[in-house]
Scaffold this active site. Structure first.
Site, PDB file in Angstrom:
ATOM      1  N   SER A   1      11.382 148.048  45.053  1.00 23.64           N
ATOM      2  CA  SER A   1      10.450 147.916  43.929  1.00 23.64           C
ATOM      3  C   SER A   1      10.133 146.448  43.672  1.00 23.64           C
ATOM      4  CB  SER A   1      11.043 148.548  42.669  1.00 23.64           C
ATOM      5  OG  SER A   1      12.310 147.999  42.381  1.00 23.64           O
TER       6      SER A   1
ATOM      7  N   ASN B   1      21.272 150.108  35.600  1.00 23.21           N
ATOM      8  CA  ASN B   1      20.665 151.119  34.729  1.00 23.21           C
ATOM      9  C   ASN B   1      20.445 150.595  33.310  1.00 23.21           C
ATOM     10  OD1 ASN B   1      20.937 152.615  37.005  1.00 23.21           O
ATOM     11  ND2 ASN B   1      22.443 154.070  36.181  1.00 23.21           N
TER      12      ASN B   1
ATOM     13  N   THR C   1     -25.842 161.768  15.260  1.00 20.64           N
ATOM     14  CA  THR C   1     -24.883 162.836  15.550  1.00 20.64           C
ATOM     15  C   THR C   1     -25.534 163.651  16.666  1.00 20.64           C
ATOM     16  OG1 THR C   1     -25.837 164.370  13.962  1.00 20.64           O
ATOM     17  CG2 THR C   1     -24.078 162.952  13.134  1.00 20.64           C
ATOM     18  N   HIS C   2     -24.750 164.148  17.579  1.00 15.57           N
ATOM     19  CA  HIS C   2     -25.285 164.841  18.759  1.00 15.57           C
ATOM     20  C   HIS C   2     -26.240 163.950  19.553  1.00 15.57           C
ATOM     21  CE1 HIS C   2     -23.883 168.539  16.662  1.00 15.57           C
ATOM     22  NE2 HIS C   2     -24.369 167.902  15.599  1.00 15.57           N
TER      23      HIS C   2
ATOM     24  N   SER D   1     -28.618 143.306  40.198  1.00 11.29           N
ATOM     25  CA  SER D   1     -28.614 144.253  41.303  1.00 11.29           C
ATOM     26  C   SER D   1     -28.902 143.491  42.590  1.00 11.29           C
ATOM     27  CB  SER D   1     -29.699 145.314  41.063  1.00 11.29           C
ATOM     28  OG  SER D   1     -30.092 145.887  42.299  1.00 11.29           O
TER      29      SER D   1
ATOM     30  N   LYS E   1     -32.986 144.073  37.366  1.00 12.57           N
ATOM     31  CA  LYS E   1     -31.841 144.705  36.702  1.00 12.57           C
ATOM     32  C   LYS E   1     -30.909 143.715  36.022  1.00 12.57           C
ATOM     33  CE  LYS E   1     -30.851 148.486  36.599  1.00 12.57           C
ATOM     34  NZ  LYS E   1     -30.293 149.404  37.584  1.00 12.57           N
TER      35      LYS E   1
ATOM     36  N   ASN F   1     -27.280 144.622  34.287  1.00  8.40           N
ATOM     37  CA  ASN F   1     -26.445 145.803  34.064  1.00  8.40           C
ATOM     38  C   ASN F   1     -25.236 145.524  33.169  1.00  8.40           C
ATOM     39  OD1 ASN F   1     -28.097 147.358  35.751  1.00  8.40           O
ATOM     40  ND2 ASN F   1     -26.971 146.694  37.574  1.00  8.40           N
TER      41      ASN F   1
ATOM     42  N   GLU G   1     -19.315 149.559  31.498  1.00  8.61           N
ATOM     43  CA  GLU G   1     -19.149 150.677  32.445  1.00  8.61           C
ATOM     44  C   GLU G   1     -17.758 150.673  33.072  1.00  8.61           C
ATOM     45  OE1 GLU G   1     -23.063 151.436  34.781  1.00  8.61           O
ATOM     46  OE2 GLU G   1     -23.027 149.339  34.197  1.00  8.61           O
TER      47      GLU G   1
ATOM     48  N   TYR H   1      20.338 158.539  34.227  1.00  8.77           N
ATOM     49  CA  TYR H   1      19.421 157.788  35.094  1.00  8.77           C
ATOM     50  C   TYR H   1      19.224 158.515  36.410  1.00  8.77           C
ATOM     51  CZ  TYR H   1      17.286 154.246  38.014  1.00  8.77           C
ATOM     52  OH  TYR H   1      16.418 153.592  38.862  1.00  8.77           O
TER      53      TYR H   1
ATOM     54  N   GLN I   1      12.427 154.665  38.642  1.00  7.77           N
ATOM     55  CA  GLN I   1      11.841 153.422  39.159  1.00  7.77           C
ATOM     56  C   GLN I   1      10.313 153.524  39.208  1.00  7.77           C
ATOM     57  OE1 GLN I   1      13.799 151.121  42.349  1.00  7.77           O
ATOM     58  NE2 GLN I   1      12.042 151.635  43.612  1.00  7.77           N
TER      59      GLN I   1
ATOM     60  N   LYS J   1       7.399 152.002  36.544  1.00  5.03           N
ATOM     61  CA  LYS J   1       6.919 150.635  36.325  1.00  5.03           C
ATOM     62  C   LYS J   1       5.440 150.437  36.616  1.00  5.03           C
ATOM     63  CE  LYS J   1      11.405 149.083  36.771  1.00  5.03           C
ATOM     64  NZ  LYS J   1      11.672 150.526  37.015  1.00  5.03           N
TER      65      LYS J   1
HETATM   66  N1  ARG Z   1      14.955 149.326  40.457  1.00  5.00           N
HETATM   67  C1  ARG Z   1      15.643 150.284  39.656  1.00  5.00           C
HETATM   68  C2  ARG Z   1      14.668 150.920  38.668  1.00  5.00           C
HETATM   69  O1  ARG Z   1      13.673 150.344  38.448  1.00  5.00           O
HETATM   70  C3  ARG Z   1      16.739 149.640  38.880  1.00  5.00           C
HETATM   71  C4  ARG Z   1      17.852 150.603  38.535  1.00  5.00           C
HETATM   72  C5  ARG Z   1      18.471 151.084  39.774  1.00  5.00           C
HETATM   73  N2  ARG Z   1      19.657 151.823  39.519  1.00  5.00           N
HETATM   74  C6  ARG Z   1      20.266 152.512  40.495  1.00  5.00           C
HETATM   75  N3  ARG Z   1      21.342 153.141  40.181  1.00  5.00           N
HETATM   76  N4  ARG Z   1      19.786 152.589  41.707  1.00  5.00           N
HETATM   77  O2  ARG Z   1      14.899 151.966  38.129  1.00  5.00           O
END
Ligand code: ARG
Length: 454
Positions: free
Chosen positions: A20, A107, A152-153, A274, A280, A282, A287, A314, A319, A322
């Site tokens: 990650s 965790n 309205t509408h 454009s 144009k 825009n 948008e 957990y 993961q 994110k």
């Molecule tokens: N990169 C992990 C996450 O974002 C961190 C926690 C990982 N924990 C584990 N027991 N593998 O969740």
């Protein structure tokens, strides 16, 4: 990190599959801040000497400096930001670095990092929302006497001040700010000390860590603390509503900037041309914002779905939270940032607005009210004016051109002054209830918001 139990290297395929670091590297300031606070608790517990703690702090700050400069090398085989920083720290300072993860798990560490990150993003979002409110109030104040048809509408309904329409969005954005501030309270709780799931046999001063990081409260259940992301769902939900509001504002801007409406002209700096059609201009900002709302909604649904089947506590699935979180925050921040200057630079075309609002049928309800004031029940008045409108359609004229005799043929309550009802200014003056767009009310609201946002 776990070489003790394993005899084989992690497969290269798995390393790329499970990393990650390519996206969670951006948590580095929070990871370092959290580790510095954690090291204070380790020192207080006698697990680090003051010198060891100092070398940890110096090492972490040096690493942070390099990440900021872009010279730090992240390693995919170290999976995530937590292990990249810790491994490099230990490589540099030795045993003291190897003590940093005492009584801590990734965790609770990642839970802390996300909370720190989201807490600071709540503040950034609040500033951007406020700036957009200010832009709307500025545009409204600069055009405080412009009246447009309210719809309205998407059919012309009744006249409103252009500023009243803009102030509607100021109200929506205020509720967005309130929602984010409320959500921030639940983000602002310190999870470190929860360990992997069950705290630790090594006792650290969690309150010290919370104080150092500015958290007013500690999480009260270690299992909840490592497995819960509902605070992030809440923020993504609040951001979905911000996106919805921006998308509706986008739609208004797009309509207003069209040749058919021509209520506003956007500045060259915030429009595009454009490649084919030379004429144009825009409204791409609006948008794109309308379009990006889809991914902001999608991120919310991703996170809800990600979490729904997870057994306590957990799970590595988490993961995957994110990218959804980062994307919603980034997308909404970018939209807010570009919308404010675009609106401030927009020019209102007073002539087109006046032409649109001169449609006498916008005041048909005022005529019904005229009959009500002369004693006719509203339902009957509605029907009489409906007939007048139908008669106008037959004659091909507006309500302002219908002869007094025609009106009087429909109801004896009409007097010779009936046409005076069909003046926009008179109509606006009469709309004095709290929340309605009389000129005094709208100016008062513009002043109230100007002061509040100052
Ligand atoms: N990169 C992990 C996450 O974002 C961190 C926690 C990982 N924990 C584990 N027991 N593998 O969740």
């Amino acid at each position: 990190m776990w070489k003790g139990r394993f005899q084989q290297q992690t497969a290269a395929l798995l390393q790329t599959y499970s990393e990650s670091i390519s996206y969670d590297w951006r948590l580095w300031p929070h990871d370092i801040e959290g580790s510095i606070a954690h090291s204070a608790a380790l020192e207080k517990a006698g697990l680090l000497t003051p010198a060891e703690r100092q070398s940890i702090v110096d090492g972490l700050l040096a690493i942070g400096g390099e990440i900021e400069k872009g010279t730090f090398v992240f390693r995919t085989e170290l999976e995530d930001i937590h292990m990249n920083i810790e491994a490099e720290l230990t490589r540099r300072i030795g045993d003291a670095g190897a003590k940093l993860h005492t009584a801590r798990s990734r965790n609770d560490q990642v839970a802390l990092d996300i909370r720190l990150y989201l807490r600071s993003e709540c503040d950034a979002l609040d500033g951007l929302l406020k700036a957009l409110q200010s832009a709307l109030v500025t545009l409204g104040s600069q055009n405080s006497d412009v009246v447009i048809p309210g719809y309205t509408h998407l059919q012309r309904a009744q006249p409103v001040y252009f500023a009243h329409h803009l102030l509607a969005y100021v109200e929506m954005l205020q509720r967005d700010r309130d929602r984010i501030a409320d959500c921030r309270k639940r983000i602002n709780v310190m999870p470190l000390g929860s360990g992997a799931i069950a705290g630790s046999t090594i006792l650290l001063d969690r309150q010290l860590v919370a104080d150092l990081l500015g958290f007013p409260a500690l999480t009260r259940n270690s299992m909840d603390a490592v497995s819960d992301r509902d605070f992030a769902v809440e923020l993504l939900s609040a951001l979905a509503l911000v996106a919805m509001h921006l998308s509706r504002l986008s739609e208004d801007v797009i309509l207003w900037a069209s040749s058919e409406f021509h209520f506003i002209t956007l500045s060259d700096a915030f429009t595009t041309g454009s490649s084919l059609m030379p004429q144009k201009k825009n409204p791409d900002v609006a948008e794109l914002t309308r379009g990006k709302t889809g991914r902001v909604y999608g991120n919310l649904m991703s996170l809800l779905t990600l979490m729904k089947g997870l057994p306590m506590t957990y799970n590595r699935d988490m993961q995957e939270d994110k990218e959804a979180i980062f994307d919603s925050v980034d997308t909404v921040k970018a939209a807010l940032a570009v919308f404010a200057p675009m609106l401030v630079e927009a020019m209102v075309d007073a002539g087109s607005c006046a032409a649109a609002v001169s449609d006498p049928n916008l005041l048909a309800t005022d005529l019904a009210d005229y009959l009500v004031n002369r004693g006719l029940p509203f339902r009957k008045a509605h029907e009489v004016i409906g007939r007048a409108v139908a008669r106008c359609a037959e004659l091909g004229c507006g309500l302002d051109r219908l002869a007094v005799s025609e009106y009087q043929a429909l109801s004896a309550l009409f007097e010779d002054n009936v046409h005076s009802i069909l003046e926009v200014q008179r109509s606006m003056q009469a709309r004095r209830a709290v929340g309605a767009p009389s000129p005094g009310n709208v100016l008062g609201e513009l002043e109230r918001w100007t002061a509040l946002l100052d």
